[in-house]
Design a protein around this motif. Structure first.
Motif, short mmCIF file in Angstrom:
data_model
loop_
_atom_site.label_atom_id
_atom_site.label_comp_id
_atom_site.label_asym_id
_atom_site.label_seq_id
_atom_site.Cartn_x
_atom_site.Cartn_y
_atom_site.Cartn_z
N VAL A 12 2.43 -67.49 28.52
CA VAL A 12 3.68 -66.93 29.04
C VAL A 12 4.75 -66.95 27.94
CG1 VAL A 12 3.23 -67.63 31.43
CG2 VAL A 12 4.45 -69.19 29.91
N ASP A 13 5.85 -66.22 28.19
CA ASP A 13 6.98 -66.31 27.29
C ASP A 13 7.85 -67.50 27.69
OD1 ASP A 13 8.57 -65.47 29.44
OD2 ASP A 13 8.82 -63.44 28.68
N MET A 14 8.92 -67.70 27.00
CA MET A 14 9.76 -68.88 27.25
C MET A 14 10.44 -68.85 28.62
SD MET A 14 9.19 -70.84 24.90
CE MET A 14 8.79 -71.08 23.21
N GLU A 15 10.50 -67.66 29.26
CA GLU A 15 11.09 -67.55 30.60
C GLU A 15 10.01 -67.57 31.68
OE1 GLU A 15 12.14 -65.16 28.10
OE2 GLU A 15 13.65 -66.65 27.62
N MET A 16 8.77 -67.94 31.28
CA MET A 16 7.62 -68.06 32.19
C MET A 16 7.10 -66.72 32.69
SD MET A 16 7.14 -71.30 32.13
CE MET A 16 6.06 -71.68 33.49
N ASN A 17 7.41 -65.62 31.99
CA ASN A 17 6.89 -64.31 32.33
C ASN A 17 5.61 -64.05 31.54
OD1 ASN A 17 9.18 -63.64 33.95
ND2 ASN A 17 10.31 -63.31 32.05
N LYS A 18 4.74 -63.22 32.11
CA LYS A 18 3.51 -62.84 31.43
C LYS A 18 3.85 -62.13 30.12
CE LYS A 18 -0.71 -60.25 32.26
NZ LYS A 18 -1.44 -59.42 33.20
N LEU A 19 3.09 -62.42 29.06
CA LEU A 19 3.33 -61.78 27.77
C LEU A 19 2.91 -60.32 27.79
CD1 LEU A 19 3.98 -64.48 26.44
CD2 LEU A 19 2.37 -63.92 24.67
N SER A 20 3.64 -59.50 27.06
CA SER A 20 3.25 -58.10 26.90
C SER A 20 1.98 -58.05 26.04
CB SER A 20 4.36 -57.30 26.23
OG SER A 20 4.52 -57.73 24.88
N VAL A 21 1.28 -56.94 26.12
CA VAL A 21 0.06 -56.78 25.33
C VAL A 21 0.39 -56.89 23.84
CG1 VAL A 21 -1.77 -55.16 24.70
CG2 VAL A 21 -1.10 -55.41 27.09
N GLU A 22 1.49 -56.25 23.42
CA GLU A 22 1.87 -56.29 22.01
C GLU A 22 2.14 -57.72 21.54
OE1 GLU A 22 5.55 -55.04 19.10
OE2 GLU A 22 5.41 -54.10 21.07
N ARG A 23 2.91 -58.47 22.30
CA ARG A 23 3.23 -59.85 21.92
C ARG A 23 1.98 -60.73 21.94
NH1 ARG A 23 7.89 -63.25 24.80
NH2 ARG A 23 9.25 -61.85 23.67
N SER A 24 1.13 -60.50 22.91
CA SER A 24 -0.11 -61.26 23.00
C SER A 24 -1.01 -60.99 21.79
CB SER A 24 -0.84 -60.91 24.29
OG SER A 24 -2.01 -61.65 24.42
N LEU A 25 -1.12 -59.73 21.39
CA LEU A 25 -1.92 -59.39 20.21
C LEU A 25 -1.32 -59.97 18.94
CD1 LEU A 25 -2.89 -55.70 21.02
CD2 LEU A 25 -4.39 -57.71 21.05
N ARG A 26 0.01 -59.93 18.84
CA ARG A 26 0.69 -60.51 17.68
C ARG A 26 0.43 -62.01 17.61
NH1 ARG A 26 5.98 -58.55 18.39
NH2 ARG A 26 6.55 -60.54 19.26
N ARG A 27 0.47 -62.69 18.77
CA ARG A 27 0.19 -64.12 18.82
C ARG A 27 -1.25 -64.40 18.41
NH1 ARG A 27 -2.33 -67.78 21.93
NH2 ARG A 27 -1.47 -69.88 21.93
N ASN A 28 -2.20 -63.61 18.94
CA ASN A 28 -3.61 -63.81 18.60
C ASN A 28 -3.85 -63.65 17.10
OD1 ASN A 28 -4.43 -64.43 21.16
ND2 ASN A 28 -5.12 -62.37 21.65
N LEU A 29 -3.19 -62.68 16.47
CA LEU A 29 -3.32 -62.49 15.04
C LEU A 29 -2.80 -63.71 14.29
CD1 LEU A 29 -4.07 -60.68 12.65
CD2 LEU A 29 -1.76 -59.71 12.78
N LYS A 30 -1.66 -64.23 14.72
CA LYS A 30 -1.10 -65.42 14.08
C LYS A 30 -2.01 -66.63 14.26
CE LYS A 30 3.72 -64.05 14.17
NZ LYS A 30 3.95 -64.03 12.73
N VAL A 31 -2.62 -66.78 15.43
CA VAL A 31 -3.57 -67.88 15.65
C VAL A 31 -4.75 -67.74 14.70
CG1 VAL A 31 -5.25 -68.86 17.27
CG2 VAL A 31 -2.95 -68.31 18.06
#
Length: 103
Positions: A12-31
């Motif tokens: 989730v994001d910091m406001e407890m909302n589901k992450l967007s596909v773009e943000r999720s993919l960006r996070r996965n790349l960083k991981v």
């Protein structure tokens, strides 16, 4: 991911909302780059150690901090335990079947 679903984690994001596909993919790349060091054997251990230290000291990994996201626990559900066991058993059966096949 399927793994997070099985063990009862949610991204989730910091406001407890589901992450967007773009943000999720960006996070996965960083991981993959910062946490798993492109999967290079010895460097993966260093990445995992660094991530563990970050979580112990600051409560968040660098990639979650950079993408304003976090992983939360959804709580225990017996169906998850059954699913995890079934998947493990399935992998075991496949492994045994492959081991008995001629080379």
């Amino acid at each position: 991911s399927l793994g997070k679903l099985i063990v009862g984690l949610k991204l989730v994001d910091m406001e407890m909302n589901k992450l967007s596909v773009e943000r999720s993919l960006r996070r996965n790349l960083k991981v993959y780059l910062k946490g798993m060091y492109l999967g290079l054997p010895l460097l993966v251990l260093i990445g995992y150690g660094t991530a563990h230290s970050d979580v112990k000291e600051r409560g968040i990994t660098s990639w979650d901090e950079e993408t304003d996201s976090r992983v939360i626990e959804q709580g225990y559900h017996p169906l998850r335990a059954v699913l995890a066991g079934a998947i493990a058993l399935g992998f075991y059966v496949i492994d045994r079947l492959l081991a008995t096949m001629p080379a």
